[in-house]
Write a protein that holds these residues in place. Sequence first.
Motif, short mmCIF file in Angstrom:
data_model
loop_
_atom_site.label_atom_id
_atom_site.label_comp_id
_atom_site.label_asym_id
_atom_site.label_seq_id
_atom_site.Cartn_x
_atom_site.Cartn_y
_atom_site.Cartn_z
N LEU A 1 0.84 -1.20 0.00
CA LEU A 1 0.00 0.00 0.00
C LEU A 1 0.87 1.25 0.00
O LEU A 1 0.64 2.18 -0.77
N GLY A 2 1.88 1.27 0.87
CA GLY A 2 2.79 2.42 0.92
C GLY A 2 3.50 2.64 -0.40
O GLY A 2 3.60 3.78 -0.86
N ASP A 3 3.98 1.59 -1.03
CA ASP A 3 4.64 1.72 -2.33
C ASP A 3 3.68 2.28 -3.37
O ASP A 3 4.06 3.13 -4.19
N TYR A 4 2.44 1.83 -3.34
CA TYR A 4 1.45 2.33 -4.29
C TYR A 4 1.19 3.81 -4.08
O TYR A 4 1.18 4.60 -5.02
N LEU A 5 1.02 4.22 -2.81
CA LEU A 5 0.75 5.61 -2.51
C LEU A 5 1.95 6.51 -2.85
O LEU A 5 1.78 7.64 -3.31
N ASP A 6 3.17 6.00 -2.66
CA ASP A 6 4.36 6.76 -3.02
C ASP A 6 4.45 6.95 -4.54
O ASP A 6 4.95 7.97 -5.01
N ALA A 7 3.93 5.99 -5.29
CA ALA A 7 4.04 6.05 -6.75
C ALA A 7 3.04 7.03 -7.37
O ALA A 7 3.27 7.53 -8.46
N ILE A 8 1.94 7.30 -6.67
CA ILE A 8 0.95 8.21 -7.29
C ILE A 8 1.09 9.63 -6.89
O ILE A 8 1.78 10.27 -6.43
#
Length: 97
Positions: free
Chosen positions: A90-97
Amino acid sequence: MTTLTVPLDKLVPISRFGRGTASAEFAKVEDNKPVTVLRNNEPVYFILNEHDYRHFRELEEEVRELRNAEARRQVENKEYVKTFNSVEELGDYLDAI
């Protein structure tokens, strides 16, 4: 297992259709009361009149339209749904957007 309920006077053995009595069996068909043709005491065919046939075709079309609408709704909602296997993901996804 689906239960099927039919009036006894609308049950016809398939053998009657080979004895030249088919027209009498067809005459038993009424609105909302199909004739049920039996083979080995099991229903194998249903004889409907035109009114009931058209009604069932309309119902089939309604079901098809409802299924298509539900499939479209699921596709539309899927754009807003994302599944994560861990908090890090989840954190990786949020960092990517």
